[in-house]
Every structure is written in C-alpha cells, then in structure tokens.
Design an enzyme around this catalytic site. Sequence first.
Site, short mmCIF file in Angstrom:
data_model
loop_
_atom_site.label_atom_id
_atom_site.label_comp_id
_atom_site.label_asym_id
_atom_site.label_seq_id
_atom_site.Cartn_x
_atom_site.Cartn_y
_atom_site.Cartn_z
N LYS A 164 0.82 -1.21 0.00
CA LYS A 164 0.00 0.00 0.00
C LYS A 164 0.85 1.27 0.00
O LYS A 164 0.48 2.25 -0.65
CB LYS A 164 -0.95 0.02 1.20
CG LYS A 164 -0.29 0.15 2.57
CD LYS A 164 -1.34 0.16 3.67
CE LYS A 164 -0.70 0.23 5.04
NZ LYS A 164 -0.05 1.51 5.30
N THR A 165 1.98 1.25 0.69
CA THR A 165 2.85 2.44 0.69
C THR A 165 3.35 2.74 -0.72
O THR A 165 3.38 3.89 -1.16
CB THR A 165 4.04 2.25 1.65
OG1 THR A 165 3.54 1.99 2.97
CG2 THR A 165 4.91 3.48 1.67
N ASP A 225 -3.83 7.39 5.26
CA ASP A 225 -3.35 6.03 5.45
C ASP A 225 -3.87 5.49 6.79
O ASP A 225 -4.23 6.24 7.68
CB ASP A 225 -1.81 6.03 5.44
CG ASP A 225 -1.23 4.63 5.29
OD1 ASP A 225 -2.00 3.70 5.02
OD2 ASP A 225 0.00 4.49 5.46
N GLU A 226 -3.88 4.17 6.93
CA GLU A 226 -4.32 3.49 8.16
C GLU A 226 -5.69 4.00 8.63
O GLU A 226 -5.91 4.28 9.80
CB GLU A 226 -3.27 3.70 9.28
CG GLU A 226 -1.87 3.25 8.93
CD GLU A 226 -1.72 1.73 8.87
OE1 GLU A 226 -2.71 1.02 9.05
OE2 GLU A 226 -0.59 1.28 8.60
N GLN A 248 -7.09 -5.19 10.24
CA GLN A 248 -5.98 -4.75 11.10
C GLN A 248 -6.40 -3.60 12.01
O GLN A 248 -5.55 -2.85 12.49
CB GLN A 248 -4.77 -4.34 10.25
CG GLN A 248 -4.18 -5.48 9.45
CD GLN A 248 -2.88 -5.10 8.76
OE1 GLN A 248 -1.84 -4.93 9.40
NE2 GLN A 248 -2.92 -4.97 7.45
N ARG A 251 3.08 -10.51 10.41
CA ARG A 251 4.39 -9.86 10.53
C ARG A 251 5.48 -10.79 10.03
O ARG A 251 6.58 -10.34 9.70
CB ARG A 251 4.71 -9.50 11.99
CG ARG A 251 3.81 -8.49 12.69
CD ARG A 251 3.51 -7.28 11.87
NE ARG A 251 2.28 -7.47 11.12
CZ ARG A 251 1.89 -6.71 10.11
NH1 ARG A 251 2.66 -5.72 9.70
NH2 ARG A 251 0.75 -6.92 9.49
#
Length: 749
Positions: free
Chosen positions: A32-33, A217-218, A248, A613
Amino acid sequence: MNLNDFLNPMQAQAAATINGPLLLLAGAGSGKTRVLIYRMAYMVSSGISPFNILAITFTNKAAREMKERTAGIVRGGENIWVSTFHSFCCRVLRRDIDKIGMDKSFTILDADDSLRLMKTIIKELNVNDKQFPAKSVLGEIGRQKDELIGPAEYELLAGGDFRLAIIAKLYKSYQSRLKTNNSLDFDDIINKTIELFSSCPEVLERYQNRFQYIMVDEYQDTNTAQYQLIRLLSAKHRNLCVVGDDDQSIYGWRGANIHNILNFEKDFVNAVTIKLEQNYRSTNVILDAANAVIQNNKGRKGKVLWTEQQGGTPIHYQSTPDEYTEAEFIADTIETAYSQGTKYKDFAILYRLNAQSRVVEEKLVRRNIRYRIFGGVRFYERKEVKDVLAYLKTIANPYDEVSLRRIINVPRRGIGDVALDAATGFALTHDLPLYESFLRVSEYSESSARNKNIAAFTTMMEDFQQQMPLLSVSELLKFVLDKSNYLLTLQTENTDEARDRIKNVEELISKAVEFEKNSTSRESLEPGEIADDNKSLAAFLEEVALIADIDNYDENEDAVSLMTLHSSKGLEFPQVFIAGFEENVFPSYRAVFYGGEKEIEEERRLCYVGITRAKQQLYLLSSIQRRQNGMMVYNNPSRFLNEIPEDLVVGKATKKPLTEPKPIGNFDFMQRGTATKPATTVKPAAPLPTPKLAPPDYGIGDTVRQAKYGIGEVLDIKPSGRDYEVTVRFPEHGAKKFMAHLSKLEKVT
C-alpha cells in the site's frame, strides 16, 4: 507515467483513480505504501500541483519515507504535504489558534504532564484520589474527547450519576486549566483544529482550497474526531482516498472506530472500492493461517490474501511447562540460527502485554543475544530529559504550569512546597497563571529569603527568554544547562546514575543539533505563503512531543526486536515468535470474561496482525502455567490456535484445548516436533483447577452491594480456584476481598 511498469493491475488502478472518494482496502504486505507513493507521483506528473495534495499517516517514520520516496520519483514531490494527523493540526494551530482564544506559543502536554496536572486538580478540589485515580479520570476524558464530547455536554450526559458528575467537574477544571496554561494535550490538538474549522469558515475554506486531493493512510485506526476532521477538509472537492484494512483495526481500546472504514461507502456517496489482496511479504503457509483465523470475524469486509510464493515452512507450535521454558526455547532457537549465519535483526518476539518481556529479556541477556525493546521507558520520558525539556517549554510558554512546577526547585534553589502552595493559592484566588503569581510574590509572602529565591528564578527565566531569539535550540540548551546549574549538579553527584543522566542530557543536545541540521525551509508552501520558522524552539518542542517510540526503529541495527503485538503493526521480520499464545493472555483475560464478541473480534484482528508480521517462519508458544499478577495461573492454548488448519502447523498437541491442565511430569510436550525439556530453575506449583463457575456479571469499576459493608467499587477481579476473587473498596471500610459467588455481591445499576 505508465503505472503498469511499476505496479500490479489492481495497484495501478488504485493509483490512477484520482477524482472522487476512493476506499483502498489494502491487505497486510500488499504494497500500500508503494501505491500511495506512485499515486502522488502520478498526480504530479498529470499536472496536479503538489501544493494541492495532502497525505496523512499515523507515524512520523511513515511520513518521512513516503515524502522521500515520492520526491525520488517525480520532480516537485518534495512539496507535497505529508504528515501525521497531529503534525498537520499543529501547523494549522500555530498559524490560527489565536482565532479561538489561545496564543500561538502553546505547549503540548505529554501523558505524564497531563497526569501531573490532573493530580494537582484532584488535590485542589478535595476529590478522593482513591475513588477517582488521576489516570482513570484522564482515560475517561480522553474517550470523550475522541467522540468530540466537551465538558458541558459530558456534564449533561452525567445526569444524576454521582461518579460521572465528579468526573465532569474534573473535566471542566482540567480544560479550564489547560487554557489558562496555554497548553494542549494530545486529544486537544485535533479537537481544537476541528473547533477552529467549525467556528472560522474562512480558515476552513483556505485549507479546503489548498488541499484539493487528500489521502489518509491506516484509515481503520481513525477515531471519531479524526473522521470529522477529514470530512471537513474534503467536503468541498471530495477527492478523498482512504487506505486501510479493517482486518488490522486493533486500537478500539484507545478510541479507533472500525465503523469509519466499514461505513465509508455510506458516508461518501459514489465511493469506489478497490481491494489489494496480493501479498509480497509472507509465504503461502503464513497467509493461509492468517486467512483461516480472520474469517471467523463477522464484522469485516470480505478479503483474502494470496501470494505467488507457494509453499513455505510450517508454523511451529511449542507448548512449554512455564514462561521460563518458553523463553529458553526462544533463546535456544535464536542462538542456534545465529551460529548458522542468521542475523539477530531477522527475529522479532511479540507479546500481548509488556510485562511478558521481563523473562525473555533475562534469557537473552544471559546468552549475550543483542536485543532492543520497544514500549519501555522512552528516551524523552527519562527524568533528566523531561527536566531539561520543561525548562525549554517554560521559556517558550511561561504559562505552562506543569513544566513550571517541574523545574521551580530543580536543581534545589530554596523554593519548596510551602512557597509553591502559597503561589498556587494566590494564583487561584486572583485567577492568574502560576508564573504571574511568582512575579507578584511580594504581595502575599513576607519571607525575604523565599522572595529572593523566587525573584532569582524569574530573573533567570527572563534572561533565557531574551536569549531565545538570539540562539539556536542547541545553543539555548547549553546556555540553560549552564546558567541553571543543572549539569553542574549532576556532575557534583559523581555517581553511576548521575553519569548516565549526563549522557542522556548530552544526547538531547545532539538531538537538537540533528534537528537544526535536518530542518530546512518549510515545505509545501505556495508562492507568497509565509513560512513558519521550523528551526525555532517551538518547532523543536513540537517535534519532540509528537515523536513515537516506533519512529526510532532502525531496521539496519542487528538486534532481536521485542515489542507488543500492537507496536508491531506496519513492521515485518523473517522470523517471528508470538509468546503467550494462551487463553486469558491472548485473547486477553478482560476480553474473554468482560468483553463479548466485539472485543474478541479485535483480539482476533490483533492475532491476524501478529501472524502477518512473519515473512518466512512463525512460532506460536504457550505455557501450561504462568505467573500473572503475582499468582500462578493455568491457561489453555489460545482459541486462535484451533482456528489454524492442522496441516499448516507442526508440534500442535491437539485440536481441542485441555479442560484441565495436566501435571507437568505427565504432559506430552510435543506430539509432533521437537521435544522441550522441563524447566530446571523453577519448581512448578501443584496445579489448581481453572474457575468452573461463571464469571460475575460486573466488572472492574462497577458499583456493587455487599450485605455487611454496603455499596462499594470493584477494584480487581481474578481467578481463584473454582471461583473468582473480587476486591471491593467501600467508602467507610476500605478495600475488602470476597469470593464472588460465596459473597453474593450484587451489581448496582
């Protein structure tokens, strides 16, 4: 720019969708970044002015990375305004907060500063600090601020509830004192920006015209206040792109509202939704496990992670006798891998609670395994660092009462509690800031020695203020340390602790020099727009106040990373251990017994975050017995373990959790996988049955009635044999302990 040269088809579609509201559902490890960076680059290359683009994320580290990478792709990318919510709002308030009755020199209180102020207020109002602990009161106030509920509205909501009425009184006094001190706490930074935009339409319109394209974002981690801020900013042009993953969303306990992302299409008409499901981080085994766990949640949007990396090493489940053996297994595994060429930085040890790190740390230290821990005492929370920063805050804003109280007698200068109480009384009586009461000390004090000491202090502070515009931050720091005798006092002590503190103070000076070196003229300014002085003391204090622990994460440092599962979001490691994979630990005891489906689903999302992770190898560890809150407890393996398909795991003893813990000597530690030796340094206690009786229908903080002592407040609940031990505080009898079902405690509604 041909996006297909850099992105996969779904990523390219997301980057090319510029106009109108866009929900980008980006799964873990889906790049996504990269999409956000190429989206910004694509906009600039398509003729959109970088001055009209705003990107908001949750960490300074992510903001820096996005800005630097965009600038490396397209000319002009360095002029895009990329920042966190709080940094963005601080810049807005530095320019316009005077329009809502505050001075632009405001200072920001951290959590410890807020706690100190609340303790002072509780004492001044003669409120029982046992019944109303400052930390609990601030937690309640923070929750109300997240929902944009101010003191007046909260007072109305309290109605006739005695407890809520007291909190409302403290809330009102707290906000009043913040205004008098010209200070903001973290929640105020966003709330005051909303207040500014709502009360000054011309200011809002200026920013709406400036930022015609907004990315967040987020988004799954936004609270109600942040949601309202984004709605206001994007209302005019509606070119809003939010990026997030409902799977998340793990910060409900601190105000995040998952419905912001779940209801995006309802809130923003004609919104487009694009899913990023291809994962570039983890093996197929790890993704299959994550998908299997998260699909048990009902409150989510459908999404399935997949990868072209087929296969992978099975997940390793390890059951151990206790937390010491668990830590031994972790240390053994890392030590063996390191001897074979694996780097320490390839490992992360994740846990649900910070307290779990102690035993692991001890084992790593004994093995000489390098590690770094996140979530401990941060550099900026150390006493000597906070002392020196308090000097700087008082110089920048003399009305900052919290900072003033911290340094008034540090180092000792003969201004003790009696003098401080007298000054406080005068300030409250005359409705003055505390600093002004010091300036008028002769009006209420007849002690010549005290008056002389206070006058010397205020003269010194005025000298500092005169030097502020003449010196750089690092030069001012050195000047303050010299004239205040702070450094000399530490040098005179000549102890190991004092020498460590001196090193930390010197490190703070280095931080200031680094700040000056990295600070250039303000970015994102249109022609003719006045730049803020971003090398000023105010800018330095703002940067320090907003820095997060994870911002200091350095992926190049060769050390094992220890952190909570919450802190790990956004990071990735080749090999990951999740310790304490047990019921009542993960998911937490509170979620299991007092939460309900909503809290269990958030715990499951946290599990999903932990699993994803891992890039190559995941270890899940549980212990048969573990010491928690000073007592030995016996937990079943986590319910999340049973949600992972058996063919993905080695070492899994059973699909069904044990109903009773087996004695350690008879337990078959590994039916599949490597056997583990029982701990030799800890003698296990005789196993006790887990509570069989249903948990009580009240929780910590609730009011209950007991036949003998009357009405009291529940302070603690914990398992005890077949029942639960409940600690209750009664106004006239103090704290008493009961067995929940034997005592027949009744909840008072």
